[in-house]
Design an enzyme around this catalytic site. Sequence first.
Site, mmCIF file in Angstrom:
data_model
loop_
_atom_site.group_PDB
_atom_site.id
_atom_site.type_symbol
_atom_site.label_atom_id
_atom_site.label_comp_id
_atom_site.label_asym_id
_atom_site.label_seq_id
_atom_site.Cartn_x
_atom_site.Cartn_y
_atom_site.Cartn_z
ATOM 1 N N HIS A 265 -13.615 -63.027 81.298
ATOM 2 C CA HIS A 265 -12.515 -63.979 81.602
ATOM 3 C C HIS A 265 -12.030 -63.921 82.861
ATOM 4 O O HIS A 265 -12.369 -62.857 83.585
ATOM 5 C CB HIS A 265 -11.178 -63.988 80.740
ATOM 6 C CG HIS A 265 -11.478 -64.694 79.282
ATOM 7 N ND1 HIS A 265 -10.550 -64.785 78.475
ATOM 8 C CD2 HIS A 265 -12.475 -64.992 78.665
ATOM 9 C CE1 HIS A 265 -10.850 -65.276 77.344
ATOM 10 N NE2 HIS A 265 -12.393 -65.312 77.596
ATOM 11 N N GLU B 166 -9.699 -63.367 84.827
ATOM 12 C CA GLU B 166 -8.665 -62.255 85.048
ATOM 13 C C GLU B 166 -9.332 -60.906 85.075
ATOM 14 O O GLU B 166 -9.413 -60.092 86.140
ATOM 15 C CB GLU B 166 -7.396 -62.203 84.277
ATOM 16 C CG GLU B 166 -6.779 -63.101 84.005
ATOM 17 C CD GLU B 166 -7.089 -64.306 83.067
ATOM 18 O OE1 GLU B 166 -8.440 -64.779 82.849
ATOM 19 O OE2 GLU B 166 -6.480 -64.999 82.525
ATOM 20 N N SER C 244 -34.422 -104.133 79.712
ATOM 21 C CA SER C 244 -33.077 -103.544 80.292
ATOM 22 C C SER C 244 -33.409 -102.447 81.324
ATOM 23 O O SER C 244 -32.394 -101.754 81.885
ATOM 24 C CB SER C 244 -32.255 -103.155 79.054
ATOM 25 O OG SER C 244 -33.182 -102.028 78.679
ATOM 26 N N THR D 226 -30.836 -97.855 69.178
ATOM 27 C CA THR D 226 -31.015 -97.690 70.598
ATOM 28 C C THR D 226 -32.543 -96.638 70.584
ATOM 29 O O THR D 226 -33.215 -96.799 71.346
ATOM 30 C CB THR D 226 -29.868 -97.018 71.349
ATOM 31 O OG1 THR D 226 -28.942 -97.950 71.287
ATOM 32 C CG2 THR D 226 -30.457 -96.271 73.007
ATOM 33 N N ASP E 132 -35.364 -98.354 72.333
ATOM 34 C CA ASP E 132 -35.844 -97.722 73.653
ATOM 35 C C ASP E 132 -36.550 -96.505 73.602
ATOM 36 O O ASP E 132 -36.997 -96.089 74.512
ATOM 37 C CB ASP E 132 -34.519 -97.486 74.552
ATOM 38 C CG ASP E 132 -33.833 -98.947 74.506
ATOM 39 O OD1 ASP E 132 -34.197 -99.860 74.383
ATOM 40 O OD2 ASP E 132 -32.539 -98.869 75.113
ATOM 41 N N LEU F 242 -22.863 -98.958 68.647
ATOM 42 C CA LEU F 242 -22.150 -97.641 68.803
ATOM 43 C C LEU F 242 -20.982 -97.580 69.748
ATOM 44 O O LEU F 242 -19.788 -97.024 69.386
ATOM 45 C CB LEU F 242 -23.186 -96.436 69.110
ATOM 46 C CG LEU F 242 -22.775 -94.868 68.672
ATOM 47 C CD1 LEU F 242 -22.552 -95.037 66.949
ATOM 48 C CD2 LEU F 242 -23.496 -94.054 69.115
HETATM 49 C C1 AOF Z 1 -8.257 -66.716 79.910
HETATM 50 N N1 AOF Z 1 -9.189 -66.527 80.864
HETATM 51 O O1 AOF Z 1 -11.119 -66.860 81.890
HETATM 52 C C2 AOF Z 1 -10.649 -68.011 79.832
HETATM 53 C C3 AOF Z 1 -9.709 -68.354 78.870
HETATM 54 O O2 AOF Z 1 -13.850 -66.268 72.963
HETATM 55 P P1 AOF Z 1 -13.249 -65.830 74.218
HETATM 56 O O3 AOF Z 1 -12.563 -64.516 74.191
HETATM 57 O O4 AOF Z 1 -14.114 -66.004 75.335
HETATM 58 O O5 AOF Z 1 -11.656 -66.903 74.209
HETATM 59 C C4 AOF Z 1 -12.143 -67.938 74.484
HETATM 60 C C5 AOF Z 1 -10.465 -68.627 74.887
HETATM 61 O O6 AOF Z 1 -9.826 -68.162 75.737
HETATM 62 C C6 AOF Z 1 -10.775 -70.094 75.019
HETATM 63 O O7 AOF Z 1 -10.800 -70.959 73.883
HETATM 64 C C7 AOF Z 1 -9.374 -70.298 75.994
HETATM 65 O O8 AOF Z 1 -8.196 -70.443 75.048
HETATM 66 C C8 AOF Z 1 -9.004 -69.029 76.628
HETATM 67 N N2 AOF Z 1 -9.977 -69.116 77.832
HETATM 68 N N3 AOF Z 1 -8.488 -67.245 79.108
HETATM 69 O O9 AOF Z 1 -7.231 -65.903 79.824
HETATM 70 C C9 AOF Z 1 -10.319 -67.146 80.950
HETATM 71 N N4 AOF Z 1 -11.815 -68.689 79.984
HETATM 72 ZN ZN ZN Z 2 -8.601 -64.482 78.717
#
Ligand code: AOF
Ligand code: ZN
Length: 346
Positions: A60, A62, A178, A206, A210, A282
Site C-alpha cells: 500500500h 503508506e 457504421s 453486436t 459486428d 444493451l
Molecule cells: C491503504 N493504502 O495504498 C490502498 C488501500 O487486499 P489489500 O491488502 O491490498 O487491501 C485492499 C483494500 O485496502 C482496498 O479495498 C481498500 O479498502 C484499501 N486500499 N488502503 O491504506 C493503499 N490501496
Molecule cells: Zn493499507
Amino acid sequence: MTGTTHASTPGAFATAMRRAISLSTLGPSWGINPRVGCVLLDVNGAVLAEGWHRGAGTAHAEVDALSQLPPSAARGATAVVTLEPCNHTGRTGPCSEALLRAGIGRLVYGVRDPGPASSGGAERLANAGVDVIGGVSADEVSESIHAWLTAERLRRPFVTIKWASSLDGRIAAADGSSRWITGDPARHDVHERRAAVDAIVAGTGTVLADDPSLTARRPDGSLAEHQPVPVIIGERPVPDDAAVRRGPVPALVYPDRDLPTVLTDLFERGIRSVFVEGGPTLASAFLAAGLWDEILTYTAPVLIGGPRLAVTDIGVGTLTDAPRLTVHDVRRLGDDVLFITRPKGR
Ligand code: AOF
Ligand code: ZN
C-alpha cells in the site's frame, strides 16, 4: 493536539495532498484496489519520502513510502495520504499498524475508506495519540478515485456507457454500415479508456453483427499493455470463431439478461469498472434500469437520419420522466466532440 479534526478548507497540507494525488495516478486505474498516494513530511514540512500503490497484492502507498526510509526516520513525521489508511489484513497488512510502528505523529488524509472491513484506520491512529486531520482536498481525492468509490458504495462495478453517433444521434446508416462515424482522435480516446477499465461489455446482437474484438489497442494497432475482460450478455450463442473469443483475455458470457445479477457476479470476480459498448438494445437496458454512472457520447459532425438510433426505449413516456444529466466534461477530439455526463446528484 490529539484526536480527529476535519479540515473543511484546503490548508497547509493541500500542497502535499496534491502531490499525493499525483503520485496515486502512477498506479493502475483498473483492478480491485483504489489508486492511493502518500507523502511523508518531516516536522518542518519537508518531504521525507513518497509512495504509491501499484495494484492488488503489492504494498500500500503508506508502506511503500515508509520502505524508502531507514527505521525510525519517520518518527514524528506527518503522513499525508489520499485515502484513509486501511485497518485490516487483506492481501497485505494494515497500514494503520505500519504507521503506528513507524511512530508518525500526524495523519492527514483525503477521504474515508468506504470498506466495512478496511476502514477505521484514522480512528485507530487517533486513539493511539496521533493527530488526525481528515477531509483534506476531499473533493479532488474523491474525483481521482470516483469510479472505485462508486463501485465500493454500490457493490457493483462502475458502469460507463459509451456510444459514437452522428450529430443526429444515429450509430449506423439504414443499411447497417457504421464504420468510421467518428475520426481517429475519438477512436484513440476510446481505446485509451478501454485500457483503463476492467471489462468491456457488449450484447450478443453486436457480437454477431459486428464481430468486434473488444480489445484495447494503441494507434499502431498493437495491443495495449492492460486488456479489459470481454463480457458478452445475451441469449444467442457466441460462435467459436468470433473475434472476441480469439483475444488475449477469455470472454465471460452471460446468457442471462438480468443485469443486476450480471453486475453482482462481475463485482464478485473483482471487476470494479465496466465499459458498455454496444449495441443500442444493451445500452438502453442499462439506462432503463438506472444501472449506469457515466455516459460517454462521441458525436461526429455528420447527419445520417433513419432508424438506427444510439438509444431506443429507456422507459421514458413523457418528458418529466426523462433523466436530466450533469455535464461532467466536454472535449473536442479532432472534428468530434466528447460529452461526459453523469447522473444528477451523484
Ligand atoms: C491503504 N493504502 O495504498 C490502498 C488501500 O487486499 P489489500 O491488502 O491490498 O487491501 C485492499 C483494500 O485496502 C482496498 O479495498 C481498500 O479498502 C484499501 N486500499 N488502503 O491504506 C493503499 N490501496
Ligand atoms: Zn493499507
